[in-house]
Write a protein that holds these residues in place. Structure first.
Motif, PDB file in Angstrom:
ATOM      1  N   LEU A   1      67.835  76.495  15.902  1.00 37.84           N
ATOM      2  CA  LEU A   1      68.346  75.192  16.440  1.00 37.84           C
ATOM      3  C   LEU A   1      68.748  75.326  17.912  1.00 37.84           C
ATOM      4  O   LEU A   1      68.357  74.433  18.760  1.00 37.84           O
ATOM      5  N   PHE A   2      69.262  76.441  18.395  1.00 36.42           N
ATOM      6  CA  PHE A   2      69.441  76.815  19.592  1.00 36.42           C
ATOM      7  C   PHE A   2      68.097  77.001  20.487  1.00 36.42           C
ATOM      8  O   PHE A   2      68.053  76.344  21.480  1.00 36.42           O
ATOM      9  N   SER A   3      67.083  77.520  19.983  1.00 29.98           N
ATOM     10  CA  SER A   3      65.865  77.567  20.750  1.00 29.98           C
ATOM     11  C   SER A   3      65.167  76.210  20.715  1.00 29.98           C
ATOM     12  O   SER A   3      64.571  76.047  21.762  1.00 29.98           O
ATOM     13  N   PHE A   4      65.373  75.394  19.629  1.00 32.01           N
ATOM     14  CA  PHE A   4      64.864  74.120  20.062  1.00 32.01           C
ATOM     15  C   PHE A   4      65.468  73.449  21.087  1.00 32.01           C
ATOM     16  O   PHE A   4      64.918  72.664  21.712  1.00 32.01           O
ATOM     17  N   LEU A   5      66.735  73.506  21.164  1.00 33.00           N
ATOM     18  CA  LEU A   5      67.480  72.713  22.324  1.00 33.00           C
ATOM     19  C   LEU A   5      67.140  73.373  23.566  1.00 33.00           C
ATOM     20  O   LEU A   5      67.287  72.713  24.620  1.00 33.00           O
ATOM     21  N   PHE A   6      66.746  74.650  23.697  1.00 32.86           N
ATOM     22  CA  PHE A   6      66.369  75.301  24.873  1.00 32.86           C
ATOM     23  C   PHE A   6      64.757  74.453  25.199  1.00 32.86           C
ATOM     24  O   PHE A   6      64.958  74.326  26.492  1.00 32.86           O
ATOM     25  N   GLY A   7      64.096  74.414  24.553  1.00 34.75           N
ATOM     26  CA  GLY A   7      62.690  73.752  24.609  1.00 34.75           C
ATOM     27  C   GLY A   7      63.138  72.098  25.066  1.00 34.75           C
ATOM     28  O   GLY A   7      62.572  71.690  26.087  1.00 34.75           O
ATOM     29  N   TYR A   8      64.163  71.451  24.475  1.00 38.87           N
ATOM     30  CA  TYR A   8      64.353  70.044  24.632  1.00 38.87           C
ATOM     31  C   TYR A   8      64.934  69.861  26.048  1.00 38.87           C
ATOM     32  O   TYR A   8      64.545  69.192  27.077  1.00 38.87           O
ATOM     33  N   SER A   9      65.790  70.862  26.490  1.00 37.80           N
ATOM     34  CA  SER A   9      66.508  70.990  27.731  1.00 37.80           C
ATOM     35  C   SER A   9      65.447  71.152  28.773  1.00 37.80           C
ATOM     36  O   SER A   9      65.704  70.705  29.893  1.00 37.80           O
ATOM     37  N   PHE A  10      64.586  71.895  28.543  1.00 40.95           N
ATOM     38  CA  PHE A  10      63.450  72.165  29.440  1.00 40.95           C
ATOM     39  C   PHE A  10      62.874  70.548  30.180  1.00 40.95           C
ATOM     40  O   PHE A  10      62.711  70.549  31.395  1.00 40.95           O
ATOM     41  N   THR A  11      62.677  69.963  29.107  1.00 40.38           N
ATOM     42  CA  THR A  11      62.277  68.621  29.503  1.00 40.38           C
ATOM     43  C   THR A  11      63.378  67.823  30.544  1.00 40.38           C
ATOM     44  O   THR A  11      62.931  67.061  31.208  1.00 40.38           O
ATOM     45  N   LEU A  12      64.501  67.933  29.993  1.00 40.72           N
ATOM     46  CA  LEU A  12      65.628  67.468  30.822  1.00 40.72           C
ATOM     47  C   LEU A  12      65.818  67.796  32.334  1.00 40.72           C
ATOM     48  O   LEU A  12      65.876  67.334  33.189  1.00 40.72           O
ATOM     49  N   GLN A  13      65.313  69.247  32.321  1.00 40.51           N
ATOM     50  CA  GLN A  13      65.547  69.835  33.620  1.00 40.51           C
ATOM     51  C   GLN A  13      64.346  69.414  34.553  1.00 40.51           C
ATOM     52  O   GLN A  13      64.540  69.293  35.827  1.00 40.51           O
ATOM     53  N   THR A  14      63.273  69.314  34.118  1.00 41.33           N
ATOM     54  CA  THR A  14      62.001  68.844  34.765  1.00 41.33           C
ATOM     55  C   THR A  14      62.167  67.633  35.256  1.00 41.33           C
ATOM     56  O   THR A  14      61.745  67.120  36.343  1.00 41.33           O
ATOM     57  N   ALA A  15      62.622  66.608  34.390  1.00 41.20           N
ATOM     58  CA  ALA A  15      63.025  65.322  34.772  1.00 41.20           C
ATOM     59  C   ALA A  15      64.062  65.218  35.953  1.00 41.20           C
ATOM     60  O   ALA A  15      63.791  64.247  36.815  1.00 41.20           O
ATOM     61  N   SER A  16      65.054  66.019  35.805  1.00 41.70           N
ATOM     62  CA  SER A  16      66.054  65.928  36.631  1.00 41.70           C
ATOM     63  C   SER A  16      65.460  66.505  38.095  1.00 41.70           C
ATOM     64  O   SER A  16      65.867  65.738  39.328  1.00 41.70           O
ATOM     65  N   ALA A  17      64.530  67.442  37.960  1.00 41.08           N
ATOM     66  CA  ALA A  17      63.868  67.723  39.384  1.00 41.08           C
ATOM     67  C   ALA A  17      63.001  66.952  39.903  1.00 41.08           C
ATOM     68  O   ALA A  17      63.103  66.657  41.044  1.00 41.08           O
ATOM     69  N   ASP A  18      62.249  66.000  39.389  1.00 41.77           N
ATOM     70  CA  ASP A  18      61.521  64.897  39.595  1.00 41.77           C
ATOM     71  C   ASP A  18      62.353  63.797  40.138  1.00 41.77           C
ATOM     72  O   ASP A  18      62.085  63.477  41.607  1.00 41.77           O
ATOM     73  N   ARG A  19      63.632  63.376  39.627  1.00 41.22           N
ATOM     74  CA  ARG A  19      64.359  62.322  39.991  1.00 41.22           C
ATOM     75  C   ARG A  19      65.061  63.036  41.408  1.00 41.22           C
ATOM     76  O   ARG A  19      64.963  62.149  42.478  1.00 41.22           O
ATOM     77  N   ALA A  20      65.259  64.268  41.524  1.00 37.62           N
ATOM     78  CA  ALA A  20      65.687  64.738  43.029  1.00 37.62           C
ATOM     79  C   ALA A  20      64.771  64.983  44.060  1.00 37.62           C
ATOM     80  O   ALA A  20      64.613  65.421  45.098  1.00 37.62           O
ATOM     81  N   GLY A  21      63.293  64.797  43.432  1.00 36.75           N
ATOM     82  CA  GLY A  21      62.254  65.057  44.465  1.00 36.75           C
ATOM     83  C   GLY A  21      62.302  66.759  45.030  1.00 36.75           C
ATOM     84  O   GLY A  21      61.798  67.120  46.055  1.00 36.75           O
ATOM     85  N   ALA A  22      62.759  67.564  43.855  1.00 37.89           N
ATOM     86  CA  ALA A  22      62.732  68.978  44.062  1.00 37.89           C
ATOM     87  C   ALA A  22      61.544  69.764  43.352  1.00 37.89           C
ATOM     88  O   ALA A  22      61.312  69.366  42.595  1.00 37.89           O
ATOM     89  N   ALA A  23      61.301  70.950  43.941  1.00 39.78           N
ATOM     90  CA  ALA A  23      60.377  71.788  43.439  1.00 39.78           C
ATOM     91  C   ALA A  23      61.022  72.281  42.236  1.00 39.78           C
ATOM     92  O   ALA A  23      62.034  73.225  42.453  1.00 39.78           O
ATOM     93  N   PHE A  24      60.324  72.302  40.869  1.00 36.10           N
ATOM     94  CA  PHE A  24      60.988  72.704  39.628  1.00 36.10           C
ATOM     95  C   PHE A  24      60.835  74.230  39.672  1.00 36.10           C
ATOM     96  O   PHE A  24      61.644  74.876  39.223  1.00 36.10           O
ATOM     97  N   ARG A  25      59.559  74.878  40.101  1.00 35.30           N
ATOM     98  CA  ARG A  25      59.420  76.074  39.642  1.00 35.30           C
ATOM     99  C   ARG A  25      60.303  77.284  40.370  1.00 35.30           C
ATOM    100  O   ARG A  25      60.611  78.097  39.602  1.00 35.30           O
ATOM    101  N   PRO A  26      60.394  77.107  41.609  1.00 33.37           N
ATOM    102  CA  PRO A  26      61.472  78.198  42.170  1.00 33.37           C
ATOM    103  C   PRO A  26      62.768  78.060  41.414  1.00 33.37           C
ATOM    104  O   PRO A  26      63.292  79.064  41.133  1.00 33.37           O
ATOM    105  N   ARG A  27      63.225  76.813  41.136  1.00 37.35           N
ATOM    106  CA  ARG A  27      64.497  76.686  40.477  1.00 37.35           C
ATOM    107  C   ARG A  27      64.450  77.283  39.107  1.00 37.35           C
ATOM    108  O   ARG A  27      65.517  78.132  38.800  1.00 37.35           O
ATOM    109  N   HIS A  28      63.512  76.784  38.511  1.00 36.68           N
ATOM    110  CA  HIS A  28      63.444  77.549  37.094  1.00 36.68           C
ATOM    111  C   HIS A  28      63.376  78.897  37.112  1.00 36.68           C
ATOM    112  O   HIS A  28      63.877  79.660  36.381  1.00 36.68           O
ATOM    113  N   PHE A  29      62.438  79.527  37.879  1.00 32.50           N
ATOM    114  CA  PHE A  29      62.197  81.129  37.741  1.00 32.50           C
ATOM    115  C   PHE A  29      63.462  81.729  38.191  1.00 32.50           C
ATOM    116  O   PHE A  29      63.749  82.855  37.494  1.00 32.50           O
ATOM    117  N   ARG A  30      64.182  81.402  39.258  1.00 35.62           N
ATOM    118  CA  ARG A  30      65.535  81.753  39.624  1.00 35.62           C
ATOM    119  C   ARG A  30      66.534  81.687  38.370  1.00 35.62           C
ATOM    120  O   ARG A  30      67.229  82.588  38.323  1.00 35.62           O
TER     121      ARG A  30
END
Length: 394
Positions: free
Chosen positions: A78-107
């Motif tokens: 269940l926790f793993s499922f939420l990790f995947g779900y939250s990944f989509t929320l994080q990408t959407a947040s980066a898109d809203r902010a106009g920020a590069a997602f990859r450097p943020r995610h890898f860090r």
């Protein structure tokens, strides 16, 4: 003037509202993880797949059976499922902010791996953070995969684990040599009764075996759940629960019979140290985890369920802080670093301690978040993730 860093101040009205049902479900998952993990702090025998001879009463066996039946090998999914779900929320947040997602995610993944490594050595050999950090790289690589391909890949990953453990069981291999396990359990209990050096040495001895379990069972099934969470996030399932009531009902109707059947067999076969039990549960546990999620999400839509969601959400919002804090608290309760109660408390008492710990975390998390935007570890990881990443205005 507030002396707190900006990231720790309360959210302003301009901050996009968080999805409280996601946080509430994460809090529910965090509780289940604690119920499972605390047994591995309370006794040195648990890790080696045998029961502590000091607690062999029907009540002791009954408590262990309930934990195996309802919690073991379900809540990390269940926790793993939420990790995947939250990944989509994080990408959407980066898109809203106009920020590069990859450097943020890898860090973020690098920070998560470092935290996990320290956690595994100093606090709990059963750490899942390092695995999540490594699998997070694969999730990023698979982020554009089609929904059908994601579902097929998830099924293949689970099927591989089932086939592997079934083959080992058919070949006559055994996960536990009882006499050796009892001796190892005594040795581990003694190690955990000692000071910091003794505890760390005991954890180091367990890491190779723990790594094998992660590689061959937990990692593939966790990645499968990442992909299911990715698909659910794409379709914004948790953002529109009423629109997905029929789907959630079907998940419940299928998930509970299949999942509980596998859970009963796992319990009857002796738990997660049975190769046959692991094979069966690797197949059926995702159904039960999905049924749990569907039930909790539907409950959150009711008046009483909203109160439960609001109680669980702060703990889920600070899940990383609380996960690490659970291990620290258990170290202080059970090992010689603290009270040294390892091997001296019954399973029922240990279960009661887990409930007290989690309720305390719910209350403390709510108190903290009334004053700060993030949990302390979440803030530190966020600060590390954003460092060196150029943020542009949306």
């Amino acid at each position: 003037m507030s002396t707190h860093p900006a990231e720790l101040r309360p959210a302003t009205t301009s901050t996009p509202p968080r999805m409280r049902n996601v946080d509430g479900l994460r809090g529910f998952a965090l509780f289940g993880i604690l119920i499972v993990n605390i047994a591995y702090f309370a006794s040195g025998y648990a890790f080696h797949g045998v029961t502590d001879p000091a607690f062999d009463s029907p009540l002791d066996h009954g408590v262990r059976a309930v934990v195996t039946l309802l919690f073991e090998m379900k809540f990390y999914l269940l926790f793993s499922f939420l990790f995947g779900y939250s990944f989509t929320l994080q990408t959407a947040s980066a898109d809203r902010a106009g920020a590069a997602f990859r450097p943020r995610h890898f860090r973020r993944l690098a920070g998560l791996f470092l935290l996990g490594a320290l956690h595994a050595v100093l606090l709990f050999q059963g750490d899942i953070l390092t695995t999540y950090a490594l699998l997070g790289l694969l999730l990023y690589a698979l982020r554009g995969v089609r929904t059908r391909t994601a579902l097929i890949t998830a099924a293949v990953l689970v099927g591989w684990v089932v086939l592997l453990f079934t083959s080992m069981a058919v070949a006559g291999l055994t996960a536990v040599d009882e006499s050796a396990a009892l001796a190892d359990g005594r040795a581990t209990t003694e190690a955990f009764s000692g000071g910091l050096g003794s505890v760390i040495a005991g954890r180091f001895e367990m890491l190779p075996r723990m790594a094998a379990g992660l590689l061959f069972q937990q990692a593939p099934t966790a990645l499968a759940m990442f992909l299911l969470g990715l698909v659910a996030g794409r379709h914004r399932v948790m953002a529109h629960i009423p629109a997905h009531t029929r789907l959630l009902s079907r998940v419940q109707y299928a998930g509970f019979p299949i999942g509980l059947t596998g859970a009963v067999l796992l319990t009857a076969l002796g738990g997660p140290h049975s190769l046959t039990g692991v094979a069966i549960t690797s197949l059926t546990a995702p159904f039960l985890a999905a049924a749990y999620a569907a039930t909790v999400l539907r409950l959150f839509e009711t008046t009483r369920g909203t109160k439960l969601m609001n109680a669980l959400a702060p703990a889920g919002r600070m899940a990383l802080t609380n996960y690490l804090a659970q291990s620290l608290i258990c170290v202080l309760i059970f090992t010689g670093i603290g009270a040294g109660l390892v091997g001296s408390l019954s399973p029922l008492t240990v279960l009661g301690i887990a409930v007290v710990i989690f309720v305390s975390q719910m209350l403390l998390s709510a108190y903290w978040l009334r004053r700060h935007r993030y949990g302390p570890v979440e803030w530190a990881l966020r600060a590390f993730s954003y460092r060196g990443v150029r943020r542009t205005a949306p």
